[in-house]
Write a protein that holds these residues in place. Structure first.
Motif, PDB file in Angstrom:
ATOM      1  N   MET A  32      23.068  22.277  -3.733  1.00  0.00           N
ATOM      2  CA  MET A  32      21.988  22.726  -2.866  1.00  0.00           C
ATOM      3  C   MET A  32      22.464  22.855  -1.425  1.00  0.00           C
ATOM      4  O   MET A  32      23.429  22.214  -1.002  1.00  0.00           O
ATOM      5  N   SER A  33      21.786  23.696  -0.685  1.00  0.00           N
ATOM      6  CA  SER A  33      22.146  23.925   0.714  1.00  0.00           C
ATOM      7  C   SER A  33      21.975  22.652   1.521  1.00  0.00           C
ATOM      8  O   SER A  33      21.095  21.827   1.237  1.00  0.00           O
ATOM      9  N   GLU A  34      22.802  22.497   2.551  1.00  0.00           N
ATOM     10  CA  GLU A  34      22.714  21.323   3.406  1.00  0.00           C
ATOM     11  C   GLU A  34      21.552  21.456   4.384  1.00  0.00           C
ATOM     12  O   GLU A  34      21.112  22.546   4.718  1.00  0.00           O
ATOM     13  N   GLY A  35      21.070  20.312   4.840  1.00  0.00           N
ATOM     14  CA  GLY A  35      20.034  20.296   5.857  1.00  0.00           C
ATOM     15  C   GLY A  35      18.614  20.354   5.338  1.00  0.00           C
ATOM     16  O   GLY A  35      17.665  20.374   6.124  1.00  0.00           O
ATOM     17  N   LEU A  40      10.926  15.482   0.955  1.00  0.00           N
ATOM     18  CA  LEU A  40      10.032  16.582   0.606  1.00  0.00           C
ATOM     19  C   LEU A  40      10.532  17.304  -0.647  1.00  0.00           C
ATOM     20  O   LEU A  40       9.732  17.729  -1.485  1.00  0.00           O
ATOM     21  N   LEU A  41      11.853  17.435  -0.775  1.00  0.00           N
ATOM     22  CA  LEU A  41      12.402  18.029  -1.997  1.00  0.00           C
ATOM     23  C   LEU A  41      12.078  17.171  -3.214  1.00  0.00           C
ATOM     24  O   LEU A  41      11.769  17.694  -4.293  1.00  0.00           O
ATOM     25  N   THR A  42      12.153  15.850  -3.055  1.00  0.00           N
ATOM     26  CA  THR A  42      11.807  14.947  -4.162  1.00  0.00           C
ATOM     27  C   THR A  42      10.347  15.094  -4.536  1.00  0.00           C
ATOM     28  O   THR A  42       9.991  15.109  -5.720  1.00  0.00           O
ATOM     29  N   GLN A 212      11.011  17.153   8.763  1.00  0.00           N
ATOM     30  CA  GLN A 212      10.450  18.375   9.312  1.00  0.00           C
ATOM     31  C   GLN A 212      10.174  19.356   8.178  1.00  0.00           C
ATOM     32  O   GLN A 212      11.098  19.932   7.609  1.00  0.00           O
ATOM     33  N   PRO A 213       8.903  19.560   7.800  1.00  0.00           N
ATOM     34  CA  PRO A 213       8.594  20.470   6.696  1.00  0.00           C
ATOM     35  C   PRO A 213       9.121  21.880   6.908  1.00  0.00           C
ATOM     36  O   PRO A 213       9.426  22.583   5.935  1.00  0.00           O
ATOM     37  N   VAL A 214       9.273  22.299   8.184  1.00  0.00           N
ATOM     38  CA  VAL A 214       9.753  23.653   8.456  1.00  0.00           C
ATOM     39  C   VAL A 214      11.168  23.862   7.915  1.00  0.00           C
ATOM     40  O   VAL A 214      11.596  24.995   7.659  1.00  0.00           O
ATOM     41  N   ALA A 215      11.901  22.757   7.709  1.00  0.00           N
ATOM     42  CA  ALA A 215      13.271  22.868   7.192  1.00  0.00           C
ATOM     43  C   ALA A 215      13.299  23.426   5.775  1.00  0.00           C
ATOM     44  O   ALA A 215      14.333  23.927   5.319  1.00  0.00           O
ATOM     45  N   LEU A 216      12.176  23.352   5.061  1.00  0.00           N
ATOM     46  CA  LEU A 216      12.115  23.900   3.710  1.00  0.00           C
ATOM     47  C   LEU A 216      12.269  25.416   3.706  1.00  0.00           C
ATOM     48  O   LEU A 216      12.595  26.006   2.664  1.00  0.00           O
ATOM     49  N   MET A 217      12.052  26.067   4.859  1.00  0.00           N
ATOM     50  CA  MET A 217      12.185  27.509   4.953  1.00  0.00           C
ATOM     51  C   MET A 217      13.629  27.953   4.768  1.00  0.00           C
ATOM     52  O   MET A 217      13.895  29.141   4.546  1.00  0.00           O
ATOM     53  N   ARG A 218      14.577  27.008   4.847  1.00  0.00           N
ATOM     54  CA  ARG A 218      15.998  27.355   4.663  1.00  0.00           C
ATOM     55  C   ARG A 218      16.366  27.530   3.194  1.00  0.00           C
ATOM     56  O   ARG A 218      17.477  27.953   2.873  1.00  0.00           O
ATOM     57  N   MET A 219      15.462  27.185   2.303  1.00  0.00           N
ATOM     58  CA  MET A 219      15.757  27.301   0.880  1.00  0.00           C
ATOM     59  C   MET A 219      15.945  28.759   0.482  1.00  0.00           C
ATOM     60  O   MET A 219      15.171  29.632   0.876  1.00  0.00           O
ATOM     61  N   ARG A 222      18.829  30.298  -4.951  1.00  0.00           N
ATOM     62  CA  ARG A 222      19.586  29.298  -5.714  1.00  0.00           C
ATOM     63  C   ARG A 222      18.966  27.916  -5.562  1.00  0.00           C
ATOM     64  O   ARG A 222      18.842  27.169  -6.540  1.00  0.00           O
ATOM     65  N   ASP A 223      18.590  27.561  -4.332  1.00  0.00           N
ATOM     66  CA  ASP A 223      17.958  26.265  -4.095  1.00  0.00           C
ATOM     67  C   ASP A 223      16.659  26.136  -4.894  1.00  0.00           C
ATOM     68  O   ASP A 223      16.384  25.090  -5.487  1.00  0.00           O
ATOM     69  N   THR A 224      15.871  27.208  -4.910  1.00  0.00           N
ATOM     70  CA  THR A 224      14.609  27.187  -5.648  1.00  0.00           C
ATOM     71  C   THR A 224      14.849  26.978  -7.137  1.00  0.00           C
ATOM     72  O   THR A 224      14.164  26.174  -7.788  1.00  0.00           O
ATOM     73  N   ALA A 225      15.851  27.693  -7.686  1.00  0.00           N
ATOM     74  CA  ALA A 225      16.178  27.548  -9.109  1.00  0.00           C
ATOM     75  C   ALA A 225      16.648  26.133  -9.425  1.00  0.00           C
ATOM     76  O   ALA A 225      16.284  25.554 -10.457  1.00  0.00           O
ATOM     77  N   LEU A 226      17.454  25.555  -8.530  1.00  0.00           N
ATOM     78  CA  LEU A 226      17.957  24.196  -8.739  1.00  0.00           C
ATOM     79  C   LEU A 226      16.824  23.173  -8.682  1.00  0.00           C
ATOM     80  O   LEU A 226      16.797  22.225  -9.473  1.00  0.00           O
ATOM     81  N   VAL A 227      15.888  23.357  -7.753  1.00  0.00           N
ATOM     82  CA  VAL A 227      14.767  22.425  -7.640  1.00  0.00           C
ATOM     83  C   VAL A 227      13.901  22.489  -8.893  1.00  0.00           C
ATOM     84  O   VAL A 227      13.435  21.451  -9.399  1.00  0.00           O
ATOM     85  N   ILE A 228      13.692  23.689  -9.430  1.00  0.00           N
ATOM     86  CA  ILE A 228      12.920  23.824 -10.666  1.00  0.00           C
ATOM     87  C   ILE A 228      13.644  23.132 -11.821  1.00  0.00           C
ATOM     88  O   ILE A 228      13.033  22.402 -12.611  1.00  0.00           O
ATOM     89  N   TYR A 229      14.961  23.342 -11.906  1.00  0.00           N
ATOM     90  CA  TYR A 229      15.751  22.683 -12.962  1.00  0.00           C
ATOM     91  C   TYR A 229      15.668  21.163 -12.831  1.00  0.00           C
ATOM     92  O   TYR A 229      15.421  20.453 -13.814  1.00  0.00           O
TER      93      TYR A 229
END
Length: 303
Positions: A32-35, A40-42, A212-219, A222-229
Motif C-alpha cells: 500500500m502507498s505510504e502516508g 482509519l484504514l483499519t 487526518q481523514p483528508v489523507a485518505l484522498m491519496r488512495m 491499487r490501494d482500494t483493491a488491497l483494502v477490499i482484499y
C-alpha cells in the motif's frame, strides 16, 4: 471420531488457516502507498468485513443482539480498538523487536484472564505448549533482528503496547465468557459481524481524533483493491475463523496460533530473499512448529 472431536479438530485446522491469512496480509499491507492513516484504514477494513458478513445477518432469526449482548460486543470492539490504537501509536516509538517480544505474551495473558473469568481450566499441558510457542516466536523475532538485542528495552511506549496486548487477549476471553452465559449469538458469523461493526466504529473514532481523514484522498485504485482484499480475507475471514474456534476451544488455545504467524512471515521472507536463510532461524521455527503440532494432537484427543 465423535462429532465433538471432529468439531475441535476442525477448529484447530481453521486456526492454522487463520495464521496463513494473517501471515499473508503483511506483504499485502506493505504494497500500500505510504502516508495513509492506519487507524482509519483499519476502520474501513473492518467495515468492509462487516458488509461482507451482512447477508448472514439477514438470514438469522436472532440477528439483533440483546442489550447485554450489545454492551459485550462494545467491550469486544473496545478491546480491538485498544490493541490497534496502541499498536499504531507505538509503531513510531517502540522497536519492532520490543513489540514482537511483548506480543508473544498474548496467549499466556488470554489463558490467565480466562482462568480469572472461569472460561479456562487448569491445564498444565496447555500452559507448557503456550510457553514453548512463546519461546519459539521470540526466537524468530530475534532471528529477524539478526540476533541484535540492543533494541530490546522497556519504557513508556513498551508499557502502552503491553496494555494493547492485554486488550488483544481480552477479545477471545470475552467471546468465550459471553457464549458460556448465552449473551452472545450462537452463530460465529453473527458474533463476527457485531464485533467487527463495533470495532469499526470505535477504531474510526480514534482515527478521526489522531489522524487526518483528508489523507485518505491519496488512495489509488491499487490501494482500494488491497483494502477490499484485506477487509474480506484478513479481517472478515480471520475473525470468523477465530470466532468459530472460540466456540469449542479455550482462549489460550485460540490465541496460541498467533505464534504461527511469524513462521509464515519467515517462509515468505525466504521465498523473496533466499539469501537470508540461516541456522539462526532453526531453533525458533522448530519450537513453533512443535507447539502447533502439540496443539493439534491435543485437539484430536480432547479440549
Amino acid at each position: 471420531m465423535t462429532k465433538t472431536t471432529r468439531g475441535v479438530t476442525r477448529a484447530h485446522l481453521g486456526m492454522v488457516l487463520w495464521a496463513l491469512f494473517v501471515g499473508l496480509s503483511f506483504p499485502a499491507v506493505g504494497l500500500m502507498s505510504e502516508g495513509l492513516p492506519p487507524l482509519l484504514l483499519t476502520a474501513i477494513r473492518f467495515s468492509i468485513a462487516a458488509l461482507a458478513l451482512l447477508p448472514l445477518l439477514w438470514r438469522q432469526d436472532e440477528r439483533w443482539p440483546s442489550i447485554p449482548g450489545l454492551l459485550l460486543y462494545a467491550l469486544m470492539g473496545l478491546s480491538l480498538a485498544g490493541f490497534f490504537g496502541t499498536m499504531f501509536w507505538a509503531a513510531h516509538r517502540v522497536s519492532a523487536l520490543s513489540m514482537a517480544t511483548l506480543f508473544v505474551s498474548v496467549p499466556l495473558l488470554a489463558y490467565c484472564i480466562g482462568r480469572g473469568l472461569g472460561v479456562e481450566q487448569a491445564a498444565g499441558r496447555l500452559l507448557a505448549i503456550l510457553a514453548l510457542g512463546a519461546f519459539g516466536a521470540l526466537g524468530l523475532a530475534i532471528a529477524e533482528n539478526n540476533g541484535d538485542l540492543s533494541e530490546l528495552k522497556f519504557g513508556f511506549g513498551e508499557l502502552a503496547f503491553f496494555f494493547g496486548c492485554i486488550a488483544s487477549a481480552l477479545y477471545p476471553v470475552l467471546s468465550k465468557w459471553g457464549l458460556h452465559r448465552g449473551v452472545l449469538a450462537r452463530q460465529a458469523g453473527l458474533r463476527t459481524f457485531w464485533s467487527l461493526f463495533m470495532g469499526a466504529i470505535l477504531i474510526g473514532m480514534l482515527g478521526l481524533i489522531w489522524e487526518q481523514p483528508v489523507a485518505l484522498m491519496r488512495m489509488d485504485l491499487r490501494d482500494t483493491a488491497l483494502v477490499i482484499y484485506l477487509g474480506v480475507f484478513s479481517s472478515g475471514m480471520t475473525f470468523f475463523l477465530q470466532q468459530r474456534a472460540t466456540a469449542v476451544l479455550t482462549p489460550g488455545a485460540v490465541t496460541a496460533y498467533s505464534y504461527l504467524v511469524p513462521f509464515v512471515s519467515m517462509v515468505l521472507l525466504f521465498v523473496a530473499q533466499p539469501q537470508r536463510i540461516g541456522w539462526h532461524w532453526l531453533p525458533g521455527s522448530l519450537m513453533v512448529v512443535l507447539a502447533i503440532a502439540l496443539l493439534l494432537r491435543r485437539g484430536e484427543s480432547h479440549e
